[in-house]
Design a protein around this motif. Structure first.
Motif, PDB file in Angstrom:
ATOM      1  N   TYR A 141     -19.267   3.968  31.965  1.00  0.00           N
ATOM      2  CA  TYR A 141     -18.714   5.116  32.080  1.00  0.00           C
ATOM      3  C   TYR A 141     -19.790   6.166  31.798  1.00  0.00           C
ATOM      4  CZ  TYR A 141     -15.731   9.378  31.761  1.00  0.00           C
ATOM      5  OH  TYR A 141     -15.285  10.497  32.084  1.00  0.00           O
ATOM      6  N   ARG A 179     -17.981   6.416  37.925  1.00  0.00           N
ATOM      7  CA  ARG A 179     -17.349   5.855  39.118  1.00  0.00           C
ATOM      8  C   ARG A 179     -17.432   4.133  38.972  1.00  0.00           C
ATOM      9  NH1 ARG A 179     -19.653   8.844  44.571  1.00  0.00           N
ATOM     10  NH2 ARG A 179     -18.625  10.679  44.062  1.00  0.00           N
ATOM     11  N   VAL A 182      -9.437   1.153  38.792  1.00  0.00           N
ATOM     12  CA  VAL A 182      -8.656   1.795  39.541  1.00  0.00           C
ATOM     13  C   VAL A 182      -8.305   1.196  40.810  1.00  0.00           C
ATOM     14  CG1 VAL A 182      -8.152   4.009  40.712  1.00  0.00           C
ATOM     15  CG2 VAL A 182      -8.957   3.910  38.247  1.00  0.00           C
ATOM     16  N   GLU A 189      -5.987   8.327  38.204  1.00  0.00           N
ATOM     17  CA  GLU A 189      -6.649   7.838  39.365  1.00  0.00           C
ATOM     18  C   GLU A 189      -7.461   8.876  39.998  1.00  0.00           C
ATOM     19  OE1 GLU A 189      -3.851   5.861  42.103  1.00  0.00           O
ATOM     20  OE2 GLU A 189      -3.286   4.514  40.724  1.00  0.00           O
ATOM     21  N   PHE A 213     -10.995  10.403  41.355  1.00  0.00           N
ATOM     22  CA  PHE A 213     -12.363  10.021  41.722  1.00  0.00           C
ATOM     23  C   PHE A 213     -13.423  10.821  41.137  1.00  0.00           C
ATOM     24  CE2 PHE A 213     -15.718   9.199  45.008  1.00  0.00           C
ATOM     25  CZ  PHE A 213     -16.149   7.749  44.511  1.00  0.00           C
ATOM     26  N   PRO A 214     -14.267  10.269  40.269  1.00  0.00           N
ATOM     27  CA  PRO A 214     -15.110  11.287  39.452  1.00  0.00           C
ATOM     28  C   PRO A 214     -16.461  11.452  40.271  1.00  0.00           C
ATOM     29  CG  PRO A 214     -15.344   8.871  38.452  1.00  0.00           C
ATOM     30  CD  PRO A 214     -14.309   8.880  39.658  1.00  0.00           C
ATOM     31  N   ILE A 270     -11.947   8.055  29.835  1.00  0.00           N
ATOM     32  CA  ILE A 270     -11.952   6.942  30.604  1.00  0.00           C
ATOM     33  C   ILE A 270     -10.252   6.754  30.822  1.00  0.00           C
ATOM     34  CG2 ILE A 270     -12.096   4.371  30.823  1.00  0.00           C
ATOM     35  CD1 ILE A 270     -14.561   4.816  28.962  1.00  0.00           C
ATOM     36  N   MET A 327      -8.965   9.261  33.451  1.00  0.00           N
ATOM     37  CA  MET A 327      -9.381   9.106  34.737  1.00  0.00           C
ATOM     38  C   MET A 327      -8.319   7.760  35.417  1.00  0.00           C
ATOM     39  SD  MET A 327     -13.130   7.598  35.978  1.00  0.00           S
ATOM     40  CE  MET A 327     -12.358   5.778  35.341  1.00  0.00           C
ATOM     41  N   MET A 328      -8.174   6.886  34.557  1.00  0.00           N
ATOM     42  CA  MET A 328      -7.587   5.743  35.235  1.00  0.00           C
ATOM     43  C   MET A 328      -5.844   6.026  35.564  1.00  0.00           C
ATOM     44  SD  MET A 328      -9.328   2.647  32.673  1.00  0.00           S
ATOM     45  CE  MET A 328      -8.007   1.477  33.150  1.00  0.00           C
ATOM     46  N   TYR A 377     -14.173   3.308  37.386  1.00  0.00           N
ATOM     47  CA  TYR A 377     -13.190   3.744  38.552  1.00  0.00           C
ATOM     48  C   TYR A 377     -12.998   2.781  39.616  1.00  0.00           C
ATOM     49  CZ  TYR A 377     -10.796   6.073  42.163  1.00  0.00           C
ATOM     50  OH  TYR A 377     -10.078   6.652  43.046  1.00  0.00           O
TER      51      TYR A 377
END
Length: 201
Positions: A19, A24, A31, A177, A179-180, A170, A173-174, A27
């Motif tokens: 990360y 990404r 994800v 969902e 998108f970074p 993290i 983000m998960m 991700y």
């Protein structure tokens, strides 16, 4: 050990390292469940690690700043409280002035200054060792394979806090969902996930 929170998504230390290299990567892994491509570089690195394990058993500990200690290869450590787990390349158990201490060591196929994500990888391992063995871990080591160079990394309270904040980022983000953005596009050329990034040319 602290009880694990029911909504704490379990993560590996490698998720943290990746990360910080580029958000990404976890991700795509967690994800989108994209299988990680296995590159020649990764296969070659695995073989080098095995050879280094063999040679390490015969080396002294002076380069790590120690006179003697017990080597523990590929030590698995887990923290339910942090929702974090990992496997260290090497841990040296040794006797300090007042208590038994543990030195986390990571083998890396790189030269030059230690990358930021690797420093925090060591900090995460320090947190795991501290919980597992009930003792403070103030230092870690990166052994750079190409030049056989030993780099010492000081583990600070600020690094420990940053690790925990990053684990939260993290998980957010998960859950969302989301998108970074890439960390920096300069790293995209060597990334095995590049083909999944439609906005990278």
């Amino acid at each position: 050990m602290c009880p694990v929170a029911e909504d704490l998504i379990p993560l590996a230390v490698t998720d943290l390292k990746q990360y910080l290299y580029c958000p990404r990567i976890p991700y795509f892994q967690h994800v989108l469940n994209v299988p990680r491509p296995v590159t020649y570089k990764m296969k070659h690195g695995t073989l080098q690690h095995l050879e280094l394990d063999r040679l390490e058993k015969r080396r002294g500990l002076r380069s790590y700043g120690l006179r003697e200690g017990q080597r523990m290869f590929h030590l698995a450590v887990t923290s339910p409280g942090l929702g974090l787990h990992g496997i260290l390349d090497l841990v040296v158990k040794y006797e300090g002035k007042q208590e038994t201490r543990y030195l986390p060591i990571e083998f890396k196929h790189q030269e030059g200054p230690v990358h930021t994500n690797v420093k925090y990888q060591l900090a995460a391992y320090a947190l795991l060792l501290e919980e597992a063995y009930g003792t403070a871990v103030h230092d870690g080591v990166v052994y750079q394979i190409p030049g056989k160079t030993v780099r010492h990394v000081r583990i600070t309270d600020e690094m420990r806090t940053y690790v925990q904040h990053t684990l939260s980022a993290i998980r957010n983000m998960m859950r969302n969902e989301a998108f970074p953005d890439p960390k920096t596009r300069a790293r995209c050329g060597d990334c095995e996930y590049r083909r999944y990034c439609n906005d990278i040319r």
